[in-house]
Design a protein around this motif. Sequence first.
Motif, PDB file in Angstrom:
ATOM      1  N   GLY A  38       0.811  -1.210   0.000  1.00 60.04           N
ATOM      2  CA  GLY A  38       0.000   0.000   0.000  1.00 60.04           C
ATOM      3  C   GLY A  38       0.847   1.265   0.000  1.00 60.04           C
ATOM      4  O   GLY A  38       2.077   1.226  -0.111  1.00 60.04           O
ATOM      5  N   LEU A  39       0.164   2.395   0.145  1.00 53.36           N
ATOM      6  CA  LEU A  39       0.855   3.677   0.149  1.00 53.36           C
ATOM      7  C   LEU A  39       1.830   3.798   1.316  1.00 53.36           C
ATOM      8  O   LEU A  39       2.840   4.503   1.228  1.00 53.36           O
ATOM      9  N   GLU A  40       1.534   3.111   2.415  1.00 49.78           N
ATOM     10  CA  GLU A  40       2.468   3.146   3.542  1.00 49.78           C
ATOM     11  C   GLU A  40       3.792   2.479   3.161  1.00 49.78           C
ATOM     12  O   GLU A  40       4.864   2.917   3.594  1.00 49.78           O
ATOM     13  N   HIS A  41       3.725   1.436   2.338  1.00 46.56           N
ATOM     14  CA  HIS A  41       4.951   0.805   1.829  1.00 46.56           C
ATOM     15  C   HIS A  41       5.687   1.770   0.911  1.00 46.56           C
ATOM     16  O   HIS A  41       6.913   1.914   0.994  1.00 46.56           O
ATOM     17  N   THR A  42       4.944   2.443   0.038  1.00 51.58           N
ATOM     18  CA  THR A  42       5.548   3.417  -0.872  1.00 51.58           C
ATOM     19  C   THR A  42       6.276   4.500  -0.088  1.00 51.58           C
ATOM     20  O   THR A  42       7.377   4.926  -0.458  1.00 51.58           O
ATOM     21  N   GLU A  43       5.672   4.953   1.005  1.00 49.31           N
ATOM     22  CA  GLU A  43       6.306   5.964   1.847  1.00 49.31           C
ATOM     23  C   GLU A  43       7.657   5.473   2.360  1.00 49.31           C
ATOM     24  O   GLU A  43       8.664   6.191   2.274  1.00 49.31           O
ATOM     25  N   LEU A  44       7.702   4.262   2.877  1.00 46.33           N
ATOM     26  CA  LEU A  44       8.958   3.751   3.435  1.00 46.33           C
ATOM     27  C   LEU A  44      10.002   3.518   2.348  1.00 46.33           C
ATOM     28  O   LEU A  44      11.200   3.695   2.587  1.00 46.33           O
ATOM     29  N   LEU A  69      10.524  10.323  -6.912  1.00 44.62           N
ATOM     30  CA  LEU A  69       9.375  10.147  -7.798  1.00 44.62           C
ATOM     31  C   LEU A  69       9.279   8.713  -8.312  1.00 44.62           C
ATOM     32  O   LEU A  69       8.178   8.173  -8.477  1.00 44.62           O
ATOM     33  N   ALA A  70      10.415   8.078  -8.558  1.00 40.43           N
ATOM     34  CA  ALA A  70      10.406   6.666  -8.960  1.00 40.43           C
ATOM     35  C   ALA A  70       9.843   5.804  -7.829  1.00 40.43           C
ATOM     36  O   ALA A  70       9.052   4.879  -8.067  1.00 40.43           O
ATOM     37  N   ALA A  71      10.238   6.103  -6.598  1.00 37.51           N
ATOM     38  CA  ALA A  71       9.700   5.371  -5.447  1.00 37.51           C
ATOM     39  C   ALA A  71       8.194   5.561  -5.346  1.00 37.51           C
ATOM     40  O   ALA A  71       7.450   4.623  -5.051  1.00 37.51           O
ATOM     41  N   ALA A  72       7.740   6.776  -5.598  1.00 43.51           N
ATOM     42  CA  ALA A  72       6.304   7.059  -5.533  1.00 43.51           C
ATOM     43  C   ALA A  72       5.524   6.229  -6.552  1.00 43.51           C
ATOM     44  O   ALA A  72       4.436   5.728  -6.263  1.00 43.51           O
ATOM     45  N   LEU A  73       6.088   6.057  -7.725  1.00 44.83           N
ATOM     46  CA  LEU A  73       5.369   5.389  -8.813  1.00 44.83           C
ATOM     47  C   LEU A  73       5.489   3.871  -8.814  1.00 44.83           C
ATOM     48  O   LEU A  73       4.680   3.191  -9.454  1.00 44.83           O
ATOM     49  N   HIS A  74       6.464   3.312  -8.115  1.00 39.20           N
ATOM     50  CA  HIS A  74       6.856   1.928  -8.385  1.00 39.20           C
ATOM     51  C   HIS A  74       5.742   0.903  -8.182  1.00 39.20           C
ATOM     52  O   HIS A  74       5.680  -0.106  -8.883  1.00 39.20           O
ATOM     53  N   ASP A  75       4.828   1.123  -7.250  1.00 32.56           N
ATOM     54  CA  ASP A  75       3.712   0.185  -7.024  1.00 32.56           C
ATOM     55  C   ASP A  75       2.352   0.823  -7.329  1.00 32.56           C
ATOM     56  O   ASP A  75       1.315   0.306  -6.911  1.00 32.56           O
ATOM     57  N   SER A  76       2.364   1.920  -8.052  1.00 35.68           N
ATOM     58  CA  SER A  76       1.132   2.695  -8.243  1.00 35.68           C
ATOM     59  C   SER A  76       0.082   2.000  -9.108  1.00 35.68           C
ATOM     60  O   SER A  76      -1.084   2.412  -9.123  1.00 35.68           O
ATOM     61  N   ALA A 144      16.030   0.261  -2.322  1.00 33.24           N
ATOM     62  CA  ALA A 144      15.062   0.789  -1.359  1.00 33.24           C
ATOM     63  C   ALA A 144      13.844  -0.118  -1.238  1.00 33.24           C
ATOM     64  O   ALA A 144      13.303  -0.300  -0.138  1.00 33.24           O
ATOM     65  N   ASP A 145      13.421  -0.703  -2.331  1.00 32.12           N
ATOM     66  CA  ASP A 145      12.263  -1.581  -2.326  1.00 32.12           C
ATOM     67  C   ASP A 145      12.590  -2.946  -1.720  1.00 32.12           C
ATOM     68  O   ASP A 145      11.746  -3.560  -1.053  1.00 32.12           O
ATOM     69  N   ARG A 146      13.805  -3.424  -1.927  1.00 28.31           N
ATOM     70  CA  ARG A 146      14.169  -4.777  -1.499  1.00 28.31           C
ATOM     71  C   ARG A 146      14.616  -4.881  -0.056  1.00 28.31           C
ATOM     72  O   ARG A 146      14.732  -5.986   0.485  1.00 28.31           O
ATOM     73  N   CYS A 147      14.865  -3.754   0.590  1.00 20.25           N
ATOM     74  CA  CYS A 147      15.303  -3.798   1.996  1.00 20.25           C
ATOM     75  C   CYS A 147      14.302  -4.548   2.861  1.00 20.25           C
ATOM     76  O   CYS A 147      14.684  -5.328   3.737  1.00 20.25           O
ATOM     77  N   ARG A 148      13.003  -4.305   2.630  1.00 15.60           N
ATOM     78  CA  ARG A 148      12.004  -4.972   3.469  1.00 15.60           C
ATOM     79  C   ARG A 148      12.040  -6.484   3.286  1.00 15.60           C
ATOM     80  O   ARG A 148      11.878  -7.244   4.256  1.00 15.60           O
ATOM     81  N   LEU A 149      12.255  -6.946   2.058  1.00 12.19           N
ATOM     82  CA  LEU A 149      12.358  -8.392   1.827  1.00 12.19           C
ATOM     83  C   LEU A 149      13.546  -8.967   2.580  1.00 12.19           C
ATOM     84  O   LEU A 149      13.484 -10.089   3.097  1.00 12.19           O
ATOM     85  N   SER A 150      14.611  -8.184   2.645  1.00 17.16           N
ATOM     86  CA  SER A 150      15.785  -8.620   3.395  1.00 17.16           C
ATOM     87  C   SER A 150      15.470  -8.691   4.886  1.00 17.16           C
ATOM     88  O   SER A 150      15.863  -9.638   5.573  1.00 17.16           O
ATOM     89  N   TRP A 151      14.751  -7.683   5.402  1.00 14.05           N
ATOM     90  CA  TRP A 151      14.351  -7.696   6.819  1.00 14.05           C
ATOM     91  C   TRP A 151      13.433  -8.880   7.105  1.00 14.05           C
ATOM     92  O   TRP A 151      13.491  -9.483   8.166  1.00 14.05           O
ATOM     93  N   ASP A 152      12.588  -9.229   6.136  1.00 14.44           N
ATOM     94  CA  ASP A 152      11.640 -10.329   6.310  1.00 14.44           C
ATOM     95  C   ASP A 152      12.316 -11.697   6.260  1.00 14.44           C
ATOM     96  O   ASP A 152      12.065 -12.565   7.086  1.00 14.44           O
ATOM     97  N   PRO A 193       3.446  16.105   8.107  1.00 15.82           N
ATOM     98  CA  PRO A 193       2.501  14.978   8.193  1.00 15.82           C
ATOM     99  C   PRO A 193       2.990  13.810   7.356  1.00 15.82           C
ATOM    100  O   PRO A 193       3.632  14.001   6.322  1.00 15.82           O
ATOM    101  N   THR A 194       2.706  12.587   7.801  1.00 13.77           N
ATOM    102  CA  THR A 194       3.115  11.401   7.052  1.00 13.77           C
ATOM    103  C   THR A 194       1.890  10.600   6.622  1.00 13.77           C
ATOM    104  O   THR A 194       0.779  10.853   7.067  1.00 13.77           O
ATOM    105  N   VAL A 195       2.110   9.616   5.752  1.00 16.51           N
ATOM    106  CA  VAL A 195       1.004   8.838   5.193  1.00 16.51           C
ATOM    107  C   VAL A 195       0.188   8.163   6.279  1.00 16.51           C
ATOM    108  O   VAL A 195      -1.026   8.124   6.243  1.00 16.51           O
ATOM    109  N   GLY A 196       0.847   7.608   7.290  1.00 17.30           N
ATOM    110  CA  GLY A 196       0.073   6.907   8.314  1.00 17.30           C
ATOM    111  C   GLY A 196       0.910   6.017   9.185  1.00 17.30           C
ATOM    112  O   GLY A 196       1.884   6.457   9.783  1.00 17.30           O
ATOM    113  N   ARG A 197       0.566   4.763   9.232  1.00 19.08           N
ATOM    114  CA  ARG A 197       1.071   3.866  10.255  1.00 19.08           C
ATOM    115  C   ARG A 197       2.569   3.611  10.289  1.00 19.08           C
ATOM    116  O   ARG A 197       3.114   3.424  11.372  1.00 19.08           O
ATOM    117  N   PRO A 198       3.276   3.557   9.157  1.00 20.75           N
ATOM    118  CA  PRO A 198       4.671   3.123   9.221  1.00 20.75           C
ATOM    119  C   PRO A 198       5.539   3.874  10.212  1.00 20.75           C
ATOM    120  O   PRO A 198       6.386   3.285  10.866  1.00 20.75           O
TER     121      PRO A 198
END
Length: 233
Positions: A38-44, A69-76, A144-152, A193-198
């Motif tokens: 979701g957008l919270e992922h895009t934010e991170l 901007l690339a980060a913003a669009l990547h999962d849009s 930037a996108d793959r860091c979470r997969l590494s954490w997981d 202000p931030t998107v939300g939960r992250p």
Amino acid sequence: MNKNHKEILKRNLLFFFENIVVDKLKKFSTQKEFGYHGLEHTELVALRAIDIAVDGGLSRFEDVVPVVLAAALHDSARKDDGYNENHGPDAAKRPESTSFLKDYVFNLNDKQIGDILSAVKVHTVAMPQMFGFQNYITKILCDADRCRLSWDSGYNDKFFFTSTGKKIAKMKPDEVVLYLKRWKARAEENKIPTVGRPLDMRYVKDPLSRRVYFTEPLDVTINEVLKDIKKQR
């Protein structure tokens, strides 16, 4: 570039993303606000991309804007969290994505727009071993996108392009908490202000599923962050 310059640049880029980019992105993105993609992922992803870019040596605001901007669009183009190998190409070819990048506020030239769309298109498949489309935007977005997969699921060097991206990807759960605290404190200190939960949740790792996820609200102050940073030294 000294630490003060880096901090000012990161703060300005955070303001740019949260106050300008997000509002424009929400007008056409098909992804949900929350959820794994979701957008919270895009934010991170955007925040990690800022760190990778600035700590990696980019010192001018206008050089980091294409990465954000690339980060913003990547999962849009995503509509859910299901497996979709075409979500990158789908996002890159949408007329809305091109119109978004051509907004006069971003002040991009045609080459920058092309490089951003190329990065979005290949962000799930680009690898350090491949050649031909490795502009700096692609490298930073992928990391930037793959860091979470590494954490997981654990770190694997072959998936990462940059030394800064690798450093973030190798973080342990307690280091991830500190990492998020720094961004939350930066946002609160500057009333951004931030998107939300992250940035309001604690990052923990479930020992059974090995998945990292958000749990209870995280209350943090600048002083607490500084204490945590001192402990890490």
